[in-house]
Design a protein around this motif. Structure first.
Motif, PDB file in Angstrom:
ATOM      1  N   VAL A  14       0.885  -1.058  -0.097  1.00 27.20           N
ATOM      2  CA  VAL A  14      -0.046   0.092   0.130  1.00 27.20           C
ATOM      3  C   VAL A  14       0.885   1.203   0.123  1.00 27.20           C
ATOM      4  O   VAL A  14       0.722   2.254  -0.883  1.00 27.20           O
ATOM      5  CB  VAL A  14      -0.950  -0.267   1.343  1.00 27.20           C
ATOM      6  CG1 VAL A  14      -1.757   1.456   1.506  1.00 27.20           C
ATOM      7  CG2 VAL A  14      -1.916  -1.173   1.098  1.00 27.20           C
ATOM      8  N   VAL A  42       2.519   1.921  -3.303  1.00 27.96           N
ATOM      9  CA  VAL A  42       1.415   2.324  -4.464  1.00 27.96           C
ATOM     10  C   VAL A  42       1.127   3.724  -4.074  1.00 27.96           C
ATOM     11  O   VAL A  42       1.220   4.602  -5.148  1.00 27.96           O
ATOM     12  CB  VAL A  42       0.018   1.506  -4.445  1.00 27.96           C
ATOM     13  CG1 VAL A  42      -0.867   1.980  -5.342  1.00 27.96           C
ATOM     14  CG2 VAL A  42       0.341  -0.129  -5.020  1.00 27.96           C
ATOM     15  N   VAL A  43       0.953   4.101  -2.796  1.00 30.54           N
ATOM     16  CA  VAL A  43       0.649   5.364  -2.788  1.00 30.54           C
ATOM     17  C   VAL A  43       1.776   6.480  -2.814  1.00 30.54           C
ATOM     18  O   VAL A  43       1.529   7.596  -3.567  1.00 30.54           O
ATOM     19  CB  VAL A  43       0.390   5.663  -1.293  1.00 30.54           C
ATOM     20  CG1 VAL A  43      -0.217   7.098  -0.844  1.00 30.54           C
ATOM     21  CG2 VAL A  43      -0.937   4.781  -0.949  1.00 30.54           C
ATOM     22  N   ALA A 102       4.056   5.998  -4.973  1.00 32.69           N
ATOM     23  CA  ALA A 102       4.390   6.082  -6.360  1.00 32.69           C
ATOM     24  C   ALA A 102       3.337   6.782  -6.968  1.00 32.69           C
ATOM     25  O   ALA A 102       3.560   7.765  -7.998  1.00 32.69           O
ATOM     26  CB  ALA A 102       4.146   4.734  -7.091  1.00 32.69           C
ATOM     27  N   ALA A 103       2.133   6.911  -6.732  1.00 32.52           N
ATOM     28  CA  ALA A 103       0.906   7.516  -7.080  1.00 32.52           C
ATOM     29  C   ALA A 103       1.090   9.193  -6.929  1.00 32.52           C
ATOM     30  O   ALA A 103       1.031   9.957  -7.975  1.00 32.52           O
ATOM     31  CB  ALA A 103      -0.396   7.266  -6.681  1.00 32.52           C
ATOM     32  N   LEU A 104       1.824   9.325  -5.762  1.00 33.46           N
ATOM     33  CA  LEU A 104       1.979  10.981  -5.184  1.00 33.46           C
ATOM     34  C   LEU A 104       3.275  11.437  -6.168  1.00 33.46           C
ATOM     35  O   LEU A 104       3.230  12.529  -6.768  1.00 33.46           O
ATOM     36  CB  LEU A 104       2.130  10.842  -3.698  1.00 33.46           C
ATOM     37  CG  LEU A 104       1.224  10.567  -3.084  1.00 33.46           C
ATOM     38  CD1 LEU A 104       1.676  10.429  -1.404  1.00 33.46           C
ATOM     39  CD2 LEU A 104       0.171  11.762  -3.092  1.00 33.46           C
ATOM     40  N   SER A 118       1.926  12.156  -9.593  1.00 35.20           N
ATOM     41  CA  SER A 118       1.322  13.234  -9.600  1.00 35.20           C
ATOM     42  C   SER A 118       1.737  14.394  -9.384  1.00 35.20           C
ATOM     43  O   SER A 118       1.628  15.228 -10.116  1.00 35.20           O
ATOM     44  CB  SER A 118       0.164  13.134  -8.366  1.00 35.20           C
ATOM     45  OG  SER A 118      -0.614  11.917  -8.632  1.00 35.20           O
ATOM     46  N   ALA A 165      -3.478   7.390 -12.399  1.00 33.43           N
ATOM     47  CA  ALA A 165      -2.799   6.819 -11.383  1.00 33.43           C
ATOM     48  C   ALA A 165      -2.883   7.293  -9.922  1.00 33.43           C
ATOM     49  O   ALA A 165      -2.968   6.615  -8.817  1.00 33.43           O
ATOM     50  CB  ALA A 165      -1.291   7.169 -11.636  1.00 33.43           C
ATOM     51  N   VAL A 166      -3.592   8.705  -9.908  1.00 34.09           N
ATOM     52  CA  VAL A 166      -4.036   9.300  -8.765  1.00 34.09           C
ATOM     53  C   VAL A 166      -5.229   8.638  -8.196  1.00 34.09           C
ATOM     54  O   VAL A 166      -5.127   8.200  -6.924  1.00 34.09           O
ATOM     55  CB  VAL A 166      -4.314  10.712  -8.974  1.00 34.09           C
ATOM     56  CG1 VAL A 166      -4.907  11.556  -7.612  1.00 34.09           C
ATOM     57  CG2 VAL A 166      -3.319  11.704  -9.733  1.00 34.09           C
ATOM     58  N   GLY A 224      -3.956   5.264  -6.537  1.00 32.87           N
ATOM     59  CA  GLY A 224      -3.059   5.506  -5.239  1.00 32.87           C
ATOM     60  C   GLY A 224      -4.079   5.824  -4.228  1.00 32.87           C
ATOM     61  O   GLY A 224      -4.152   5.570  -3.027  1.00 32.87           O
ATOM     62  N   ALA A 272      -6.097   2.783  -3.147  1.00 31.20           N
ATOM     63  CA  ALA A 272      -5.352   1.936  -2.293  1.00 31.20           C
ATOM     64  C   ALA A 272      -5.134   2.398  -0.886  1.00 31.20           C
ATOM     65  O   ALA A 272      -5.454   1.699  -0.119  1.00 31.20           O
ATOM     66  CB  ALA A 272      -3.925   1.815  -2.949  1.00 31.20           C
ATOM     67  N   ALA A 273      -4.869   3.659  -0.800  1.00 26.64           N
ATOM     68  CA  ALA A 273      -4.672   4.398   0.423  1.00 26.64           C
ATOM     69  C   ALA A 273      -6.023   4.313   1.280  1.00 26.64           C
ATOM     70  O   ALA A 273      -5.848   3.974   2.500  1.00 26.64           O
ATOM     71  CB  ALA A 273      -4.437   5.906   0.241  1.00 26.64           C
TER      72      ALA A 273
END
Length: 401
Positions: free
Chosen positions: A133, A136-137, A139-141, A144, A256-257, A260, A263-264
């Motif tokens: 988690v 993933v978060v 990476a998304a941040l 972004s 992708a945002v 993330g 998942a978060a």
């Protein structure tokens, strides 16, 4: 440190900036720093108490042991109601990013019911899942932030404070109280005193490093959001990060945002339901909640009645509250929970102290200041719910006598 980051870098980073910007505009950056200081004081108090009382129940236990049963009850009640509101905020955040317009509330309710069903069967978020988690978060941040900065959607104009449009220091403190919601979870490190080597050195360092890492992430996201959308733009949308990405030429990475944020939100929701269940079980065993809830499933070994009750309460809250209300109400309950932690840590004797008493004084004062400046609707609702809890306990004690 990983567990601390996993507890803090979650759905709050996708949701808490909207109400904070509405309260303070660009001043939310100062509010973020204040929230981090209060969080650090609270975490140090929790670490100090956990070393002396290495048992489940958190400040509910610490308050009972150091200050008396009523203090413990108020801490436990604040945790249960505050974290129940956090569950609603997580579900609303998930729905805001994952559901089409008009379907947010049904999707949020479905998420709560699904997570409760998973927890009911004894499956909780493990350390391995935490790593996934967090990865993933982050990476998304990262994607972004890069998309906003490289896509031409950012401008320094949004970082300039506008005193005429902001609430002054009251607004800054209100934003700090709302952003405190994003830091909630850091004290989980403090409960690991029995599981790490050299806890007197390791736990304070891990808390400081995790808080520092989370603060860097939050500050980076906050600056990018303000630069891309401006304070008014951040305040006007429940999905500020996705909107910021879509402003630039890298709009194609906006999915992708959503991944993330989803998942978060689900990861945090899963952990929250499990955590409330454990504290609720401890309170029910002491009759501070109805004893009917003090049951463990004979097969799955989970406090199933507490978790089902929490799910019903969260679903009811979803139908009447929006994201700002849920975050404010959550902060109210959790800040009072940590107020008790600071007062309890202040009473510890020298042989159990790890930090000077002035740090607990600063933490308690910070909790009171942030509670007092939360949105009035959150304060009124919080006081009403606490009154219900006090009335229940008074009635139960009279019946017992």
């Amino acid at each position: 440190m990983l567990i601390g980051l996993g507890s803090m870098i979650g759905a709050g980073v996708f949701a808490a900036f909207t109400p904070a910007a509405a309260a303070a505009g660009a001043g939310l950056l100062i509010g973020l720093a204040i929230a981090a200081v209060v969080a650090y004081c609270n975490a140090m108090a929790s670490a100090q108490l956990a070393a002396q009382y290495p048992t489940s129940g958190g400040t509910y236990v610490y308050g009972r042991e150091r200050l008396g049963e009523w203090w413990g009850f108020l801490a436990g009640w604040g945790f249960v109601v505050g974290k129940t509101a956090s569950c609603a905020a997580m579900a609303l955040t998930f729905a805001a990013y994952a559901a089409p317009a008009g379907w947010q509330k049904p999707v949020a309710v479905a998420a709560v019911l699904t997570v409760t069903a998973v927890n009911y069967r004894g499956v909780t978020r493990t350390a391995g899942l935490t790593r996934i988690v967090v990865a993933v978060v982050l990476a998304a941040l990262a994607v972004s932030v890069a998309a906003v900065l490289l896509g031409g959607g950012a401008s320094a104009e949004g970082l300039r404070p506008d005193p005429s449009a902001e609430g002054g220091w009251y607004g800054v403190l209100q934003s700090a109280g709302l952003l405190f919601f994003a830091f909630a979870g850091y004290a989980r490190i403090a409960t690991m005193g029995e599981e790490v080597r050299d806890p007197e050195r390791t736990i304070p360092r891990a808390i400081g490093l995790a808080l520092g890492g989370a603060l860097v992430v939050y500050a980076s996201v906050a600056v990018v959001l303000l630069a891309a959308l401006g304070p008014d733009g951040v305040a006007a949308t429940p999905t500020p990060l996705a909107d910021a990405v879509e402003r630039g030429s890298w709009a194609w990475v906006s999915p992708a945002v959503g991944v993330g944020a989803a998942a978060a939100s689900l990861g945090a929701l899963l952990a929250l339901v499990a955590g409330i269940g454990r504290t609720g079980l401890a309170m029910a065993r002491q009759a501070d909640l109805p004893r009917f809830l003090a049951a463990v499933h004979p097969r799955f070994r989970v406090p199933h009645r507490v978790e089902v009750t929490v799910a019903v309460a969260v679903c009811a809250l979803l139908l009447v509250a929006d994201l700002r209300d849920a975050i404010g109400f959550s902060s109210f309950g959790v800040l009072l929970y940590y107020l008790v932690a600071n007062v309890a840590a202040f009473t510890q004797h020298a042989e159990h102290r790890r930090r000077p008493r002035w740090l607990q004084v600063l933490g308690a004062a910070g909790c009171l200041a942030l509670v007092a400046t939360l949105p009035w609707t959150a304060v009124v609702a919080g006081l009403a719910v606490f009154a219900v809890g006090v009335a229940y306990r008074v009635g139960r004690l009279r019946l017992a006598r």
